[in-house]
Design an enzyme around this catalytic site. Structure first.
Site, PDB file in Angstrom:
ATOM      1  N   GLU A 162       1.104  -1.364  -0.042  1.00  0.00           N
ATOM      2  CA  GLU A 162      -0.347  -0.289  -0.179  1.00  0.00           C
ATOM      3  C   GLU A 162       0.831   1.169  -0.030  1.00  0.00           C
ATOM      4  O   GLU A 162       0.791   2.216   0.527  1.00  0.00           O
ATOM      5  CB  GLU A 162      -1.023   0.132   1.148  1.00  0.00           C
ATOM      6  CG  GLU A 162      -2.106  -1.219   1.178  1.00  0.00           C
ATOM      7  CD  GLU A 162      -3.307  -0.927   2.726  1.00  0.00           C
ATOM      8  OE1 GLU A 162      -2.988  -0.496   3.255  1.00  0.00           O
ATOM      9  OE2 GLU A 162      -3.558  -2.807   2.455  1.00  0.00           O
ATOM     10  N   GLU A 267      -5.900 -10.722  -1.398  1.00  0.00           N
ATOM     11  CA  GLU A 267      -6.865 -10.525  -0.386  1.00  0.00           C
ATOM     12  C   GLU A 267      -8.814 -10.419  -0.550  1.00  0.00           C
ATOM     13  O   GLU A 267      -9.254  -9.561  -0.357  1.00  0.00           O
ATOM     14  CB  GLU A 267      -6.477  -8.713   0.890  1.00  0.00           C
ATOM     15  CG  GLU A 267      -5.093  -9.094   0.756  1.00  0.00           C
ATOM     16  CD  GLU A 267      -4.841  -7.644   1.470  1.00  0.00           C
ATOM     17  OE1 GLU A 267      -5.453  -6.979   2.355  1.00  0.00           O
ATOM     18  OE2 GLU A 267      -3.569  -7.255   1.408  1.00  0.00           O
TER      19      GLU A 267
END
Ligand code: 9MR
Length: 379
Positions: A162, A267
């Site tokens: 991220e 995810e």
């Protein structure tokens, strides 16, 4: 033998009749990993309860349906390296041993992330940002220690998580503030030095967004131009009923693959609840809060149908691109385990995963297994 078969048929018929539409029972011969076959790994994120001795219900489900695992939290820096001179490998070791002893491919998650960061990592003893030299040393020591410990046991690492925001620029994380863009190549370099055989991944969410897609493509190019190893991009895949647009998601998959890396859905989950708009004042009224948590008892069939259709569409997209996708991992085992029950509002009842609160496969998973089994030649 024959008697056992008849008895087990009777047992399954009774069980199936007893189940509601929310509790999809399937014959014990069917498994998700058989349905997926060798297209890609099918993985699941596990919490520490599930890998500890005693949770045989979860462990049996994992062994039956999945080929890969990843720790949901226990390898993150604040857990595994809570103080400068103290590591805690107990839970991570448990997960890796569970994976190895059951023939599951283990992924490490994650080495460098601004969130769940150990509070000491980027600051000195007065709480001021450390120098670039100190941060480099700390990153190197952390990455070397963790990666080397699991050398030969972990197939690949989410090296950086991220780091790129929606407009394609870098997140202003402590790593970026101190080291600039350089922190990413450094992290990949250290991880490769620590285990030259490990695969290395860049992982992020909201990957359907054009700006982030372009930013990630630029990052892959930078790493490759500098001769650094990057094997795959992890597209997290936290979805909702109204996002992402499947075509935009596919465009990103193709854009990353065109740069010569593999793609992983790392995810995967899909909230079945109303999307909370950013900036909404959710403390406003009780009525508003109730509207955002509408299915506290069960998911209505009409919503379940839409959810299952959408999940299946994404799964079929992954199958369509099985030549570039190497792993699809669900972010949690059953609905009860999902982080989505507490995000972005605490205490909601969500239904985002492949297995329900009774450890039963969702209808689309059941369908995938049955379709695959019907296609198998009779032995
Ligand atoms: O599922 C994880 C949850 O239990 C943690 O509280 C949370 C803390 O930030 O992290 C969740 O996992 C995140 C993952 O590590 C990185 N991508 C986003 C996931 C959901 O927040």
């Amino acid at each position: 033998m024959k008697f056992r078969h008849v008895a087990s048929m009777a047992f399954w018929m009774a069980l199936t009749t007893a189940c509601t539409s929310q509790q999809q029972s399937v014959s014990p011969e069917l498994s998700l990993k058989d349905a997926v076959g060798d297209q890609f790994l099918i993985g699941v994120a596990l919490n520490t309860r599930q890998t500890a001795a005693g949770d045989s219900l979860s462990q049996n489900l994992v062994k039956r349906h999945f080929t890969a695992i990843v720790p949901e939290n226990c390898m993150k820096m604040e857990e595994i390296h809570p103080e400068e001179d103290r590591y805690d490998f107990s839970k991570a070791d448990e997960l890796v041993n569970f994976g190895i002893s059951n023939g599951l491919v283990v992924t490490g998650h994650c080495l460098i992330w601004h969130s769940q960061l150990a509070p000491w990592f980027c600051v000195d003893k007065d709480g001021k940002p450390v120098s670039a030299e100190v941060l480099k040393e700390r990153m190197k020591e952390h990455i070397y220690t963790v990666v080397k410990r699991y050398k030969g046991k972990i197939r690949g690492w989410d090296v950086v998580n991220e780091a790129i925001i929606e407009d394609g620029s870098y997140r202003k994380s402590p790593f970026y503030e101190i080291l600039g863009e350089e922190f990413i190549p450094l992290a990949f370099q250290y991880a490769h030095e620590a285990d030259p055989d490990a695969e290395l991944y860049y992982n992020d969410y909201g990957m359907d967004i054009e700006g982030r897609r372009n930013g990630v493509v630029k990052l892959i190019r930078t790493l490759k131009e500098r001769g650094l190893r990057i094997d795959a991009v992890g597209m997290q895949g936290h979805m909702g009923m109204d996002h992402p647009d499947i075509n935009e998601f596919e465009k990103s998959m193709m854009a990353f693959a065109a740069e010569g890396v593999k793609v992983m859905i790392t995810e995967w989950d899909m909230s079945a609840l109303p999307t909370v708009k950013q900036g909404a004042n959710i403390a406003d009224t009780l009525a508003y809060q109730a509207a955002l948590n509408p299915y506290t008892e069960s998911l209505p069939d009409s919503v379940s149908k839409v959810w299952n259709t959408r999940m299946k569409q994404f799964f079929q997209l992954f199958e369509k691109h099985a030549d570039v996708i190497t792993r699809v991992t669900a972010w949690g085992l059953t609905d009860n385990d999902s982080w989505k029950n507490d995000f972005p509002i605490k205490g909601r009842t969500d239904y985002p995963l492949l297995f329900d609160r009774n450890y039963q496969p969702k209808p689309f998973v059941k369908e995938l297994m049955e379709e695959a089994s019907a296609e198998q030649p009779v032995k």
